[in-house]
Design an enzyme around this catalytic site. Structure first.
Site, short mmCIF file in Angstrom:
data_model
loop_
_atom_site.label_atom_id
_atom_site.label_comp_id
_atom_site.label_asym_id
_atom_site.label_seq_id
_atom_site.Cartn_x
_atom_site.Cartn_y
_atom_site.Cartn_z
N PHE A 177 20.31 -30.49 -12.52
CA PHE A 177 19.00 -29.97 -12.61
C PHE A 177 17.75 -30.96 -12.44
O PHE A 177 16.95 -31.07 -13.04
CB PHE A 177 18.96 -29.66 -14.30
CG PHE A 177 17.99 -28.80 -14.91
CD1 PHE A 177 17.95 -27.33 -14.02
CD2 PHE A 177 17.13 -28.78 -15.88
CE1 PHE A 177 16.82 -26.17 -14.67
CE2 PHE A 177 16.40 -27.65 -16.39
CZ PHE A 177 16.16 -26.55 -15.49
N THR A 200 24.02 -30.94 -7.73
CA THR A 200 23.93 -32.36 -7.97
C THR A 200 23.58 -33.08 -6.80
O THR A 200 23.73 -32.63 -5.67
CB THR A 200 25.27 -32.82 -8.50
OG1 THR A 200 26.09 -32.58 -7.73
CG2 THR A 200 25.52 -32.02 -9.96
N VAL A 222 21.41 -27.46 5.21
CA VAL A 222 20.69 -27.82 6.36
C VAL A 222 19.45 -27.27 6.63
O VAL A 222 19.37 -26.13 6.53
CB VAL A 222 21.78 -27.49 7.48
CG1 VAL A 222 21.05 -28.09 9.13
CG2 VAL A 222 23.17 -27.98 7.43
N GLY A 230 16.61 -27.03 4.55
CA GLY A 230 16.23 -26.40 3.28
C GLY A 230 15.85 -24.86 3.48
O GLY A 230 16.85 -24.08 3.78
N GLU A 275 15.46 -38.04 -0.63
CA GLU A 275 16.91 -38.03 -1.37
C GLU A 275 16.62 -39.05 -2.54
O GLU A 275 15.92 -40.07 -2.42
CB GLU A 275 18.08 -38.71 -0.46
CG GLU A 275 18.40 -37.77 0.69
CD GLU A 275 18.97 -36.45 0.23
OE1 GLU A 275 19.90 -36.16 -0.42
OE2 GLU A 275 18.20 -35.39 0.66
N LYS A 288 24.10 -33.57 8.07
CA LYS A 288 23.84 -32.02 8.39
C LYS A 288 24.68 -31.86 9.97
O LYS A 288 24.63 -30.62 10.08
CB LYS A 288 22.31 -31.95 8.57
CG LYS A 288 21.61 -31.74 7.29
CD LYS A 288 20.02 -32.10 7.36
CE LYS A 288 19.60 -32.00 5.77
NZ LYS A 288 18.19 -32.77 5.64
N1 HSE Z 1 15.76 -35.45 1.99
C1 HSE Z 1 16.06 -34.42 2.69
C2 HSE Z 1 14.90 -34.13 3.89
C3 HSE Z 1 16.07 -33.28 1.84
O1 HSE Z 1 13.89 -35.05 3.69
O2 HSE Z 1 14.99 -33.59 4.51
C4 HSE Z 1 16.62 -31.91 2.42
O3 HSE Z 1 17.99 -32.02 2.69
#
Ligand code: HSE
Length: 324
Positions: free
Chosen positions: A15, A85, A141, A143, A199, A214
């Site tokens: 969450f 998570t 991959v 977003g 992240e 990815k």
């Molecule tokens: N931390 C990743 C980014 C989040 O900045 O693309 C999405 O995977």
């Protein structure tokens, strides 16, 4: 048209930014019932999502039961586990155990968590097949940028020859800001963290680990490979200076962190300023090279709570349609 089928029952395991985005979008979705939400401190059963989101944003505990996330997955009757998570590419945990247990209990999985797919891609795909459940991971991959389902479904009439792209929003934001305003790397990284796109451990972003994850997911999905993080040659953006960006710009290039799937590489590359992969800010972009359709390039929001959640909701709705 009326939908008379019973509601799809979903748990949200995790969450943080993405989990809260999913809860926000599911509030308005008919025929989807959230049976439980788990954060790192506990589990809320049959939650009112609005109340839960307010509690979480106020830093208050959400739990109303003694169950753990794993007990929810094992014992609460539901159809889909939304596993969101944080990514851990060392051993995939806790997401990997959540996913194995979900599949063994005949629940489908929708996820944005790259860790389990980087560590055990083929095991999970096989386990899902044997148990006749779905494993959908569009959000891992790019977003909100469509890529997994685009390649698998829309481009199914093609052989995929290569995929390369800008696959990390945090790095792209840092490089864009450094190039445009000659800012220092550390200063812009902390901005990216404040925006909630980095992240949990931002070295995953800047050292290229997230992009490599990815690349692994795309390679295993579309190139008949069985690879993990160790198979990717990775260079991050931590040594790029504002001077290097300025010099590249003077010669008509931008420096971008590029993941190359056939080659299994991640490294900063000079991209001509007019090239479609030269996207700015937090955007991601990917060029998909196909045998019949030629080169297809997509771009979009590669990170962010609601953006990533929209990809998760698309996967939930696809499972719902398959059920009807
Ligand atoms: N931390 C990743 C980014 C989040 O900045 O693309 C999405 O995977």
């Amino acid at each position: 048209m009326q939908n008379n089928s019973p509601p799809l029952r979903v748990s949200i395991i995790g969450f943080g930014a993405v989990g809260q985005g999913v809860a926000t979008l599911l509030q308005d979705l008919p025929h989807v019932e959230v049976v439980a939400v788990a954060d790192s401190r506990g589990v809320a059963l049959t939650p009112n999502l609005g109340t839960l989101l307010s509690r979480k944003r106020a830093g208050r505990p959400i739990a109303n039961s003694d169950l753990t996330a794993l007990e929810v997955i094992r014992t609460i009757e539901h159809d889909i586990v939304v596993e969101v998570t944080p990514t851990n590419i060392e051993n995939g945990e806790p997401g990997l155990t959540h996913m194995r247990e979900a599949i063994k209990n005949r629940r489908s999985i929708v996820t944005s968590n790259k860790g389990p797919l980087v560590v055990a891609f083929h095991e999970l795909v096989q386990l899902a097949r044997e148990n006749d459940v779905a494993l959908r991971y569009e959000a891992t991959v790019g977003g909100a940028m469509p890529i997994i389902n685009l390649v698998r479904e829309t481009l199914a009439g093609n052989r995929i020859l290569d995929i390369m792209g800008v696959l990390n929003g945090t790095c792209n934001y840092i490089l864009t800001r450094m190039a445009e305003e000659a800012l220092d790397y550390d200063q812009v990284l902390s901005e990216a963290q404040d925006m909630g796109i980095a992240e949990a451990d931002p070295t995953y972003d800047v050292m290229g680990i997230d992009t490599a994850s990815k690349v692994v997911i795309l390679a295993n999905s579309f190139f008949d490979k069985n690879v993990t993080y160790a198979d990717v040659a990775v260079t991050g953006i931590d040594r790029i200076t504002p001077d290097a960006l300025r010099l590249a710009h003077q010669r008509g290039f931008a420096i971008k962190l590029i993941g190359e799937v056939q080659e299994l590489t991640v490294s900063p590359k000079m991209i001509p300023i007019g090239h479609p992969l030269n996207v700015g800010g937090t955007l991601n972009a990917a060029s998909i090279l196909t045998d019949h359709a030629g080169e297809i390039t997509v771009a979009g929001k590669g990170a962010g709570s609601i953006e990533t959640a929209s990809a998760i909701v698309s996967d939930i709705l696809s499972i719902q349609k398959e059920r009807c």
